[in-house]
Write a protein that holds these residues in place. Structure first.
Motif, short mmCIF file in Angstrom:
data_model
loop_
_atom_site.label_atom_id
_atom_site.label_comp_id
_atom_site.label_asym_id
_atom_site.label_seq_id
_atom_site.Cartn_x
_atom_site.Cartn_y
_atom_site.Cartn_z
N TYR A 68 0.85 -1.20 0.00
CA TYR A 68 0.00 0.00 0.00
C TYR A 68 0.89 1.25 0.00
O TYR A 68 1.89 1.30 0.73
N ASP A 69 0.53 2.23 -0.78
CA ASP A 69 1.24 3.51 -0.77
C ASP A 69 0.76 4.32 0.43
O ASP A 69 -0.39 4.72 0.48
N THR A 70 1.66 4.54 1.39
CA THR A 70 1.26 5.23 2.62
C THR A 70 1.53 6.73 2.57
O THR A 70 1.67 7.38 3.61
N SER A 71 1.56 7.29 1.36
CA SER A 71 1.67 8.75 1.26
C SER A 71 0.45 9.43 1.86
O SER A 71 0.50 10.62 2.16
N TRP A 72 -0.63 8.69 2.10
CA TRP A 72 -1.82 9.28 2.73
C TRP A 72 -1.60 9.52 4.23
O TRP A 72 -2.44 10.16 4.87
N THR A 73 -0.47 9.05 4.77
CA THR A 73 -0.21 9.26 6.19
C THR A 73 1.06 10.06 6.45
O THR A 73 1.16 10.75 7.46
N GLY A 74 2.07 9.93 5.61
CA GLY A 74 3.28 10.75 5.70
C GLY A 74 3.90 10.82 7.08
O GLY A 74 4.10 9.81 7.75
N THR A 75 4.23 12.05 7.51
CA THR A 75 4.88 12.25 8.81
C THR A 75 3.94 12.05 9.98
O THR A 75 4.34 12.21 11.13
N GLY A 76 2.69 11.69 9.70
CA GLY A 76 1.76 11.36 10.77
C GLY A 76 1.74 9.89 11.11
O GLY A 76 1.50 9.53 12.26
N ALA A 77 2.02 9.01 10.10
CA ALA A 77 1.80 7.59 10.39
C ALA A 77 2.42 6.62 9.40
O ALA A 77 1.96 5.49 9.29
N ALA A 78 3.47 6.99 8.69
CA ALA A 78 3.96 6.13 7.61
C ALA A 78 5.12 5.22 7.97
O ALA A 78 5.47 4.34 7.19
N LEU A 79 5.73 5.35 9.14
CA LEU A 79 6.93 4.59 9.44
C LEU A 79 6.72 3.08 9.46
O LEU A 79 5.65 2.58 9.83
N VAL A 80 7.79 2.38 9.11
CA VAL A 80 7.91 0.93 9.28
C VAL A 80 8.98 0.69 10.34
O VAL A 80 10.02 1.34 10.33
N SER A 81 8.73 -0.23 11.27
CA SER A 81 9.71 -0.48 12.33
C SER A 81 9.55 -1.90 12.85
O SER A 81 8.76 -2.70 12.33
N THR A 82 10.33 -2.24 13.86
CA THR A 82 10.22 -3.51 14.56
C THR A 82 9.94 -3.24 16.03
O THR A 82 10.16 -2.13 16.53
N MET A 83 9.50 -4.27 16.74
CA MET A 83 9.22 -4.09 18.16
C MET A 83 10.50 -3.80 18.94
O MET A 83 10.49 -3.01 19.90
N GLU A 84 11.59 -4.41 18.54
CA GLU A 84 12.87 -4.13 19.19
C GLU A 84 13.27 -2.67 19.01
O GLU A 84 13.68 -1.99 19.97
N ASP A 85 13.14 -2.16 17.79
CA ASP A 85 13.49 -0.77 17.54
C ASP A 85 12.60 0.20 18.31
O ASP A 85 13.07 1.22 18.82
N LEU A 86 11.31 -0.12 18.39
CA LEU A 86 10.40 0.78 19.11
C LEU A 86 10.76 0.87 20.58
O LEU A 86 10.78 1.97 21.17
N ASN A 87 11.04 -0.26 21.21
CA ASN A 87 11.43 -0.22 22.61
C ASN A 87 12.74 0.56 22.80
O ASN A 87 12.89 1.33 23.75
N ARG A 88 13.66 0.36 21.90
CA ARG A 88 14.92 1.11 21.98
C ARG A 88 14.67 2.62 21.83
O ARG A 88 15.21 3.42 22.58
#
Length: 412
Positions: free
Chosen positions: A263-283
């Motif tokens: 899905y093209d997430t340009s509809w969310t941009g700096t509000g909600a477009a990031l991809v991450s992992t649970m390890e990265d989020l906790n860090r």
């Protein structure tokens, strides 16, 4: 079928918006969850109906990672705890941290009118009244743009989801949708009203003051500063690296649930477009709350909360890109949650930094409507409540409200 109310969690994923005002049964913050209890709680979410769920829990330096269920309902490919996830409005904390870095450098003033910077996007009196701080804490009064970007949702049809799968939105056109809609409230009024429009404007502000795209600035100065190895803004509709399919039910309107992982997430941009992992989020949240992404003064500003009306009508405590969740006899937690089509994520860190939880699921809006059109309670809600209680408090019976799968379709 009656029209289901298009409202639930502010960013539609989970606990931090749904539990912002939750009380809790006694649960000692020092109670450690064992792997067996966490595994059982995770399996319970899968058994209740989530295809795949994965998590990382940190407790006083000890790390537990687990996964249950499938990443692909068609092939049975198992879900893994290191998979990448579209994390939705968790992106807002990254954007807020980037703004605060510019505040530290004197390039942005929190109480400066946004019209001083972006008069072409927020013209006239509103541009003079709405401040940067109001955008950060959702007290700008600007409504969300997403019902305009996905117009079929007003008729309870998923057509817009498919129409927009590969559509490339420009931030300015989405902002125009929000600014051009009737105001949600007066600028600065409380409770504020949660809106993704605010964070697209903050992205445009970052671009103006830094001379680079907001995504590039956040990558260099937030993501790389935190040494996050698997966190990035997507450059196209596909996720790079191992990930699960992401199934959207839209309150039973899509049956069986449809995969929107491409899905093209340009509809969310700096509000909600990031991809991450649970390890990265906790860090990331651990470093942010330890003053290593922004300074202590900026962090204190981020933790100054105001009441904000979530999209489910509940009142939450929201700072500058951070949710505050207080659980009786368990502690005060900071973080965010988020969703995009098919993917829900939550990440919360206790104020002392000793307890962290990040959880991802690959199904959203699982609650069908009841006869009045309200989202119907589902066993998934209870299973997530138990998982969150176990992960945050070492007590599956802690009265922490779970994710509402009937989250606002506008998501974020």
């Amino acid at each position: 079928m009656k029209r289901i109310r298009l409202a639930a969690c502010a960013s539609a994923a989970a606990l931090s918006v749904c539990a912002g005002t939750a009380a809790a049964a006694p649960a000692s913050p020092s109670t450690a969850s064992g792997p067996a209890e966490l595994r059982s709680a995770l399996d319970g979410v899968h058994r209740a109906g989530i295809p795949g769920v994965f998590a990382e829990v940190r407790d006083a330096g000890q790390v537990w990672r687990g996964a249950s269920g499938v990443a692909d309902a068609g092939t049975g490919r198992p879900v893994r705890p290191d998979m990448r996830q579209r994390v939705g409005s968790i992106t807002k904390t990254f954007t807020a941290a980037a703004i605060m870095q510019q505040v530290e450098q004197g390039r942005i003033r929190l109480d400066a009118p946004i019209g001083d910077h972006l008069p072409q996007l927020v013209p006239g009196e509103r541009g003079r009244k709405i401040t940067v701080r109001m955008l950060l804490n959702h007290t700008s009064g600007l409504p969300d743009y997403i019902r305009h970007a996905f117009p079929s949702l007003r008729d309870m049809s998923p057509k817009s989801l498919d129409d927009n799968r590969f559509r490339r939105f420009r931030p300015a056109e989405l902002i125009e949708m929000g600014v051009g809609a009737p105001p949600a409230s007066e600028p600065g009024a409380t409770p504020g009203v949660y809106s993704n429009t605010n964070y697209l404007l903050l992205g445009q502000l970052l671009e103006q003051v830094t001379g680079t795209t907001a995504e590039e600035y956040i990558t260099r100065n937030v993501i790389e500063r935190a040494k996050l190895r698997h966190t990035a803004f997507p450059t196209g509709p596909r996720i790079e690296g191992p990930h699960a399919r992401m199934y959207e039910s839209l309150w039973g309107l899509i049956d069986p649930p449809r995969d929107y992982s491409v899905y093209d997430t340009s509809w969310t941009g700096t509000g909600a477009a990031l991809v991450s992992t649970m390890e990265d989020l906790n860090r990331f949240y651990g470093m942010l709350l330890d003053g290593k992404i922004v300074n202590r003064s900026s962090l204190a500003q981020m933790q100054r909360t105001v009441p904000v009306t979530a999209l489910d009508g509940s009142t939450i405590e929201y700072g500058l890109g951070l949710h505050k969740v207080v659980i009786q006899d368990c502690g005060t937690f900071w973080g965010h949650d988020g969703t995009v089509w098919g993917a829900g994520t939550i990440s919360l860190t206790r104020a002392d930094g000793r307890r962290q939880m990040s959880v991802a699921v690959n199904l959203q809006r699982w609650n069908g409507p009841d006869p009045s059109g309200e989202p119907r309670h589902h066993p998934i809600d209870d299973a997530l409540k138990a998982l969150y209680g176990q992960a945050m408090c070492g007590d599956a019976d802690a009265a922490v409200r779970p994710a509402e799968g009937a989250g606002e379709a506008s998501t974020g």
